[in-house]
Every structure is written in C-alpha cells, then in structure tokens.
Design an enzyme around this catalytic site. Structure first.
Site, short mmCIF file in Angstrom:
data_model
loop_
_atom_site.label_atom_id
_atom_site.label_comp_id
_atom_site.label_asym_id
_atom_site.label_seq_id
_atom_site.Cartn_x
_atom_site.Cartn_y
_atom_site.Cartn_z
N GLU A 30 4.46 -3.32 12.41
CA GLU A 30 3.48 -2.26 12.17
C GLU A 30 2.33 -2.94 11.45
O GLU A 30 2.41 -3.23 10.27
CB GLU A 30 4.17 -1.17 11.34
CG GLU A 30 3.56 0.19 11.49
CD GLU A 30 2.51 0.39 10.45
OE1 GLU A 30 1.34 0.08 10.76
OE2 GLU A 30 2.85 0.85 9.35
N CYS A 59 -3.35 1.39 6.80
CA CYS A 59 -3.66 0.77 8.10
C CYS A 59 -4.16 1.83 9.10
O CYS A 59 -4.71 1.48 10.13
CB CYS A 59 -2.47 0.00 8.63
SG CYS A 59 -0.99 0.94 8.64
N GLY A 82 2.50 -4.90 7.69
CA GLY A 82 1.54 -5.74 6.98
C GLY A 82 0.44 -6.17 7.92
O GLY A 82 0.17 -5.52 8.94
N VAL A 136 0.09 -12.11 9.60
CA VAL A 136 1.46 -12.38 9.14
C VAL A 136 2.47 -11.87 10.17
O VAL A 136 3.48 -12.51 10.44
CB VAL A 136 1.70 -11.76 7.74
CG1 VAL A 136 3.15 -11.94 7.30
CG2 VAL A 136 0.77 -12.37 6.71
N GLY A 137 2.16 -10.74 10.78
CA GLY A 137 3.06 -10.18 11.80
C GLY A 137 3.25 -11.14 12.97
O GLY A 137 4.37 -11.31 13.48
N GLU A 168 8.05 4.01 14.35
CA GLU A 168 8.84 4.37 13.18
C GLU A 168 8.83 5.89 13.01
O GLU A 168 7.92 6.59 13.49
CB GLU A 168 8.24 3.71 11.94
CG GLU A 168 8.30 2.20 12.02
CD GLU A 168 8.04 1.52 10.68
OE1 GLU A 168 7.06 1.89 10.00
OE2 GLU A 168 8.82 0.62 10.33
N ASN A 222 0.82 -1.22 0.00
CA ASN A 222 0.00 0.00 0.00
C ASN A 222 0.86 1.27 0.00
O ASN A 222 0.41 2.32 -0.46
CB ASN A 222 -1.02 0.00 1.15
CG ASN A 222 -0.40 -0.08 2.52
OD1 ASN A 222 0.77 -0.44 2.66
ND2 ASN A 222 -1.15 0.26 3.54
N THR A 282 -1.87 -8.23 10.70
CA THR A 282 -1.62 -8.75 12.05
C THR A 282 -1.33 -10.25 12.01
O THR A 282 -0.43 -10.74 12.70
CB THR A 282 -2.81 -8.42 12.96
OG1 THR A 282 -2.85 -7.00 13.12
CG2 THR A 282 -2.69 -9.06 14.33
C1 SIN Z 1 0.37 2.19 6.31
O1 SIN Z 1 -0.81 2.17 6.02
O2 SIN Z 1 1.00 1.12 6.40
C2 SIN Z 1 1.12 3.47 6.54
C3 SIN Z 1 0.29 4.66 6.49
C4 SIN Z 1 1.05 5.96 6.76
O3 SIN Z 1 2.26 5.99 6.88
O4 SIN Z 1 0.37 6.96 6.88
#
Ligand code: SIN
Length: 493
Positions: free
Chosen positions: A263, A297, A241, A245-246, A471, A165, A243
């Site tokens: 994340e 996300c 990615g 798979v995380g 991050e 994404n 949850t």
């Molecule tokens: C994401 O959806 O993985 C990141 C979204 C963002 O950095 O705003």
C-alpha cells in the site's frame, strides 16, 4: 506544557511500553541499545525504545511460526473472531490513553488521534465478524465421479511493516485479517511512532490473544528489518509506506516468492467540475487535504478546478484554511498539528518554492514558523504550472496547489498523468459525468462528492505504482489466505 506533563495524562501507565515483544516476552535489545522517539511539536524526546537486531527478528519469526501453526489447528473461525472482538472492546475501553500516546508520537491533533483509534478498532471489529466467512467452493468436475473443492487456508507467518502516519489503524488493518484466518504476525512498527503498536499489542495479550501469535520488533536498523522480507519462514509481507521502499521490499520478497500486499504512495487528483456543489467540494477539500496535516497517502495532492468556478472555489477554500489553528496536537484549540520531522517540512518548502518560481501565487500560508516544532503553515497556491514538481510528486504535507482546466478530457488527462494510482476525488452533479469520470480515473479508490473514502468495509488499495492488494472489506482476508484445490476422484468405488 512539556512532553512529560502530557505523558502524565495517560491513566493506564502500563500502556506506554518501550520494549519489543518477542517469543511471548517484553524484551530489551541485547546490548541495551535504544532509539529516541521525538514529539514533533516540541522536538523533545518522548521516550526511548529497544532497538532490536537481526537475531531478535529471526527469533520472533521462528517463535511466531510455531504459534501460528498451533493456533490455526486448535481454533475455530468463530473462536478466532471472538478473541478479536475482545481486542476490539479493549481498544475502545482505552481509547483516551491510546489517543494521547498516538498524538504525542505522531503530532496529529488529539481529536484526530481519537478518531484514528476508533478507525483502528473498526478493522478489528470488522474482521472479528468476517472470520467465519472464509467460504470455499464446490466446482463441477469435467471428470466423472469426481468432486473438486476449494479450501481457504492461512498463508503462514506474516510480516507486517507499518507507517508512522497511521500508527494504530495500519497495524489493525493488517493484523486483524491475518489473525482472523489463523496466521501469526511479526510487526515492525515505524521508528518514529512505535509506542502505539506496542500499546495495542499489550492490550491484545491482556485479552488473551496467544502471546507468541503477535510479536513486535521495533528497530531503527534498516538492514535488520530486511530479514522480514527475506526470511523463508515468512510467507506474506504486508507493507504500507513509500513506493520506493515498497519496490525494494517487493524485490527482496520475490527471492522466496512471498505473497505481498503493498500500500504505497499516491498523488490524488481532486477535480472540481463546473456543475459541482462548491460548498460540498470545499468541505471535502478541508478534510481530505489537511487530515494528519496532509500526511496521508490518500490526501488530495493536486486540485484541478474548472476555470469557470476556480475563483469561487479558491476564495471559499482559502477562507476556511485561514481558520485553521496550527499548534501542538495536545492543545484542544489546535486544528492542524506539526509534521512528523524536519525532512517532511523541507519537502513542503521545496514544493512551495518550486511552484512559486514557476509562477504560482501564494493565496494563504507559504511559511514555517521559527522552531521548535516541525511546522509548515497550511498553504494554498493558485495558478500552478503543470511543470511544477507538485504536479507529479507526492508532497505529503499541508500544501494545496490549484491547477485549472477547461474540458473534462483535459481534467482526466491531467488527473491520470502520474505513475501513482491510489485515490482520486471529483465533484459533479451530472450522473452521466459521474459514471464516465469514475470509470476513467486510473486509481484504486474514487471519492465522488466526498473526501472521505476510508472505512473498514470499503476495499483500500491502489493500482499502477501505488501498490498491489486490498485491505479491509470483504476482500481483506484473502490477502492472508491461499486457495487449496482438493480433487476427490472415484467417488463411485
Ligand atoms: C494511509 O495514508 O496510509 C492510510 C490512509 C487511510 O486509511 O485513510
């Protein structure tokens, strides 16, 4: 226009690379294996990319490890920052070509793709300046004639697994802090959108980032990719990615006690209180629901609106959604692109169907045009039941379900009734409520009277099952460092 004509618009053709980058060389798979990358608005093949295997990944890890150790010993933080700055400049100098590549593989509009490249560059710019700020401490000792110091050292070789994404920004948000502190990285780009990561790598190498410090291993082989979570040489795994798979990667990484950043998924509440500025809330809803066609996300997933303002909010929101123009990302008149693939479209359809079955009203949208293209109309539902799947599951698409509430307590209880805890948004002009609700929302990031919470300087990450780690920001480098405590005794002798 077809995909080949769109590809023809890229000026620097060298940026459209289809090989992996291992041990400082652009490589094909040994048996010549490739996988197809599909352009989502036409379902045509955009290109084929080398499908590397487990041995290639092992080779990349070993090579990166050697390069990382050498790099850390032979550079100062200032030099590492200066190199990142060159990468930042190169990304911005190539923003138009990178945006076309990103738009074609992901489907987001060209304007959004351009915005993402600038956003991606901002992480490189940020960490080019943070590199010199890896301060340690001096700690008063409980023993006489003793000094305790802390040093922040690179964690070691890092595996970076990025999502489709944000094909550019999630690479730079991980790679830039890792390199700033002196780590080498092995990147596994998503098989849906590998071209942007490869183009960014090409630019990094061109500006002088040591070739073996950054390795890219495109693969569609999930088994082979698990090498990144199990190989003992990898000391840090950073993943963005789902949850599911995380959790699987975290379990694998625990086998060798790797440091992890996860994340993961979200299910963001978007609460509109009775004292909100409704126009501000509608503006924010448009951005934070339909960015990347609802596939972020941090997208608002559930709209919780106070009963007394639900009619006004819904009418104004629906009016704006009617103004969206769905189409190929490369068409300048498009304001919302396709989804990434057929599975993504199916999920939105299922959520709409399920909510309507439980009594929801379709205010706008609700359908999918005949193909080709992975499209789902931007959709607003009202009178949605809290029993509907969309109340607890992440849709990851252009669906805005509106639920109503009567008290702040009820809104908070609905907002927090999820295993996810990434982002939450709310709209209110009452300062006491602002502080109360911000404290009570069980999320890692809160947006108050805004839908825009992502920026290089703001810590990004979740709680609960949305993941661990932060991050970007002044905290981002710590994810790639370990603290060494250094005790010097007998300083009087
Ligand atoms: C994401 O959806 O993985 C990141 C979204 C963002 O950095 O705003």
């Amino acid at each position: 226009m077809n995909v080949q004509e769109w590809l023809g618009k890229i000026k620097n053709k060298d940026l459209f690379v289809s090989n992996g980058f291992v041990d400082g060389k652009w490589v094909t798979a040994k048996n010549g294996a490739t996988f197809d990358v599909i352009e989502p608005s036409t379902e045509q093949v955009l290109g084929q990319v080398a499908n590397l295997d487990r041995n290639d990944i092992r080779r990349a890890i070993a090579s990166a490890d050697g390069a990382g150790r050498k790099y850390y010993k032979s550079t100062t933080a200032g030099e590492r920052g200066a190199l990142l700055r060159k990468w930042y400049d190169a990304i911005l100098a190539n923003i138009d070509d990178l945006a076309i590549i990103l738009c074609l593989e992901n489907g987001k509009t060209l304007a959004e793709a351009r915005g993402e490249i600038a956003y991606a560059a901002s992480f490189v710019g940020w960490f080019s300046e943070e590199a010199i700020r890896a301060y340690g401490d001096t700690i008063p000792s409980s023993a006489a004639n003793t000094t305790i110091l802390t040093w922040k050292q690179p964690v070691g070789t890092c595996a970076v697994i990025t999502p489709w994404n944000f094909p550019a920004a999630m690479v730079t948000r991980k790679v830039a802090p890792a390199m700033a502190v002196g780590c080498a990285v092995v990147i596994k780009p998503p098989s849906e959108t590998p071209f942007t990561s490869l183009a960014l790598t090409k630019l990094a190498v061109e500006v002088g980032i040591p070739a073996r410090l950054m390795q890219v291993v495109p693969t569609k082989d999930r088994e082979a990719a698990t090498e990144l979570a199990t190989n003992p040489t990898i000391k840090k795994l950073s993943f963005t990615g789902s949850t599911g798979v995380g959790k699987m990667l975290s379990k694998l990484a625990a086998g060798t006690m790797k440091k992890v950043s996860m994340e993961l998924g979200g299910n963001a509440p978007f609460i509109v209180f009775e004292d909100a500025d409704i126009d501000v809330a509608v503006d924010a809803a448009m951005f934070c629901k339909f960015r990347c066609s609802g596939q972020t996300c941090v997208c608002a997933n559930r709209f919780l609106v106070h009963k007394s303002v639900a009619k006004e909010f819904t009418e104004k929101f629906v009016e704006r959604v009617k103004g969206l123009k769905m189409g190929p990302g490369m068409d300048p008149s498009t304001t919302i692109g396709p989804l990434i693939n057929a599975t993504a479209v199916r999920k939105v359809k299922e959520h709409v169907y399920d909510a309507v079955r439980l009594g929801a009203t379709i205010e706008v949208g609700g359908g999918c045009p005949e193909g080709p293209g992975y499209y789902h109309e931007p959709t607003v539902l009202s009178n949605v039941s809290t029993e509907a799947a969309v109340a607890t599951e992440e849709t990851f698409g252009p669906l805005a379900p509106i639920f109503t509430f009567e008290t702040e307590e009820q809104a908070l209880s609905m907002a927090n009734a999820t295993q996810f805890g990434l982002a939450g948004y709310f709209f209110s002009n009452d300062i006491r409520r602002v502080l109360r609700v911000a404290a009570a929302l069980e999320v890692g990031m809160v947006g108050i009277n805004t839908g825009k919470i992502s920026a290089a300087e703001a810590p990004f990450g979740g709680i609960k099952e949305s993941g661990v780690g932060r991050e970007g920001s002044m905290y981002g480098m710590a994810e790639y460092q370990v603290i060494k405590s250094v005790t010097i005794g007998n300083t009087d002798r």
